[in-house]
Design an enzyme around this catalytic site. Structure first.
Site, PDB file in Angstrom:
ATOM      1  N   HIS A   7       0.613  -1.163  -0.119  1.00  0.00           N
ATOM      2  CA  HIS A   7      -0.134   0.258  -0.082  1.00  0.00           C
ATOM      3  C   HIS A   7       0.719   1.126  -0.162  1.00  0.00           C
ATOM      4  CE1 HIS A   7      -2.667   2.881   2.207  1.00  0.00           C
ATOM      5  NE2 HIS A   7      -3.414   2.567   1.382  1.00  0.00           N
ATOM      6  N   ARG A   8       0.847   1.997  -0.943  1.00  0.00           N
ATOM      7  CA  ARG A   8       1.632   3.136  -1.515  1.00  0.00           C
ATOM      8  C   ARG A   8       3.145   2.751  -1.189  1.00  0.00           C
ATOM      9  NH1 ARG A   8      -1.251   7.444   2.868  1.00  0.00           N
ATOM     10  NH2 ARG A   8      -3.464   6.494   2.873  1.00  0.00           N
ATOM     11  N   GLU A  34       0.205  -0.649  -4.726  1.00  0.00           N
ATOM     12  CA  GLU A  34      -1.143   0.169  -4.651  1.00  0.00           C
ATOM     13  C   GLU A  34      -0.484   1.650  -4.527  1.00  0.00           C
ATOM     14  OE1 GLU A  34      -4.208   2.898  -3.196  1.00  0.00           O
ATOM     15  OE2 GLU A  34      -1.981   2.403  -2.544  1.00  0.00           O
ATOM     16  N   ASP A  36      -1.306   6.043  -5.833  1.00  0.00           N
ATOM     17  CA  ASP A  36      -2.594   7.218  -6.002  1.00  0.00           C
ATOM     18  C   ASP A  36      -1.940   8.056  -6.894  1.00  0.00           C
ATOM     19  OD1 ASP A  36      -3.987   6.338  -3.396  1.00  0.00           O
ATOM     20  OD2 ASP A  36      -2.156   6.449  -2.656  1.00  0.00           O
ATOM     21  N   GLU A 106      -4.746   3.857  -7.795  1.00  0.00           N
ATOM     22  CA  GLU A 106      -6.098   4.480  -7.302  1.00  0.00           C
ATOM     23  C   GLU A 106      -6.258   5.852  -7.894  1.00  0.00           C
ATOM     24  OE1 GLU A 106      -6.825   4.988  -3.227  1.00  0.00           O
ATOM     25  OE2 GLU A 106      -8.368   6.330  -3.716  1.00  0.00           O
ATOM     26  N   LYS A 108      -7.326   9.454  -7.970  1.00  0.00           N
ATOM     27  CA  LYS A 108      -7.682  10.143  -6.628  1.00  0.00           C
ATOM     28  C   LYS A 108      -8.617  11.157  -7.155  1.00  0.00           C
ATOM     29  CE  LYS A 108      -6.486   9.229  -2.455  1.00  0.00           C
ATOM     30  NZ  LYS A 108      -6.812   8.087  -1.938  1.00  0.00           N
ATOM     31  N   ASP A 226       0.269  -1.923   4.301  1.00  0.00           N
ATOM     32  CA  ASP A 226       1.773  -1.180   4.279  1.00  0.00           C
ATOM     33  C   ASP A 226       2.867  -2.038   4.663  1.00  0.00           C
ATOM     34  OD1 ASP A 226      -0.058   1.236   4.310  1.00  0.00           O
ATOM     35  OD2 ASP A 226      -0.459   1.298   6.688  1.00  0.00           O
TER      36      ASP A 226
HETATM   37  O1  G3P Z   1      -6.647   1.518  -2.216  1.00  0.00           O
HETATM   38  C1  G3P Z   1      -6.865   1.171  -0.936  1.00  0.00           C
HETATM   39  C2  G3P Z   1      -6.769   2.318  -0.147  1.00  0.00           C
HETATM   40  O2  G3P Z   1      -5.252   2.853  -0.604  1.00  0.00           O
HETATM   41  C3  G3P Z   1      -7.627   3.330  -0.240  1.00  0.00           C
HETATM   42  O3  G3P Z   1      -7.743   4.527   0.834  1.00  0.00           O
HETATM   43  O4  G3P Z   1      -6.669   6.350   1.760  1.00  0.00           O
HETATM   44  O5  G3P Z   1      -5.305   4.884   1.355  1.00  0.00           O
HETATM   45  O6  G3P Z   1      -6.136   5.875  -0.578  1.00  0.00           O
HETATM   46  P1  G3P Z   1      -6.303   5.265   0.957  1.00  0.00           P
HETATM   47 CA    CA Z   2      -4.703   4.552  -2.135  1.00  0.00          CA
END
Ligand code: G3P
Ligand code: CA
Length: 242
Positions: A7-8, A34, A36, A106, A108, A226
């Site tokens: 995640h990120r 993942e 954004d 994602e 945004k 994460d």
């Molecule tokens: O894609 C899952 C998650 O990243 C969505 O929430 O706020 O972390 O971008 P956020």
């Molecule tokens: Ca995200």
């Protein structure tokens, strides 16, 4: 086997949404990333989570108000010692071309409607021939549908903050092949039924051992975490069992 999406990037240990955090996620064996994306004032696709640069960089203001040249000067590793720029999606794709990672992009655009974001992202996916390794997601489900219409061959997945009734029906109705729910909102039987109906389930953001184990036990499609290294180590117990 449940796939592990960083995640990120490997954001528990490295500055989020930087090339460094993506490279480190790959090093520890993540199956995917993942990240954004948003647009600068002059239309560059940049990889950053918040609509403002303030939390993650040494700058101030909205991403949409920066030129690419100016946003590039910022340091996205403000807690670390080595400067890391905000990457462009093109840079990430250049690097992705050197490995086999999956990538969940994602869009945004739930708060700020970036005009042309879907078209630009899809054009770049085509340029790098990455359509089979990308999943496009968004909290803006109109954008998810629009992306599908522009590129039916690229997988889409709506993001959910809250539980919805029969998510597999909803997903099928918008031609999405997956759902990305907040992990605390989706019970076991809904995950199982959704997958039985041919829809991938990739809950976010799953960081605690007990939560990871719940999803590995269900053979959930993927987890977005994460902590890719921790998740991979826990998943090993399930590989042995299989
Ligand atoms: O894609 C899952 C998650 O990243 C969505 O929430 O706020 O972390 O971008 P956020
Ligand atoms: Ca995200």
């Amino acid at each position: 086997m449940t796939q592990i999406f960083a995640h990120r990037g490997y954001s528990a240990a490295f500055a989020e949404n930087t090339l460094k955090s993506f490279v480190e996620a790959e090093k520890v064996g993540a199956d995917g990333l993942e990240l954004d994306v948003q647009l600068t004032r002059d239309g560059e696709i940049v990889v950053i989570h918040d609509e403002k640069v303030d939390r993650t960089t040494n700058g101030h203001g909205f991403v949409k108000d920066f030129s690419y040249k100016d946003i590039r000067k910022l340091n996205a590793n403000k807690k670390g010692t080595k400067k890391e720029p905000i990457p462009t999606l093109e840079e990430v794709f250049e690097w992705l071309s050197t490995n086999q990672l999956l990538c969940n992009i994602e869009l945004k655009n739930a708060l700020i409607p970036y005009n042309g974001l879907e078209e630009k992202v899809i054009a770049l996916i085509r340029k790098f021939n990455l359509s089979r390794r990308i999943i496009l997601s968004s909290f803006n489900h109109y954008s998810v549908v629009y992306s599908y219409r522009l590129a039916p061959d690229i997988e889409t997945a709506p993001l959910f903050l809250e539980a919805i009734y029969m998510p597999w029906i909803y997903s099928q109705s918008i031609r999405a092949k997956g759902i990305h729910p907040k992990h605390t909102t989706i019970p076991n039987h809904i995950i199982t039924t959704t997958m039985e109906n041919g829809i991938a389930v990739r809950p976010y953001t799953v960081n605690r051992e007990a939560d990871l184990k719940r999803l590995f036990n269900l053979d959930c499609t993927a987890v977005i975490t994460d902590y890719p290294e921790k998740a991979i180590n826990i998943r090993k117990q399930y590989e042995k069992r299989a």
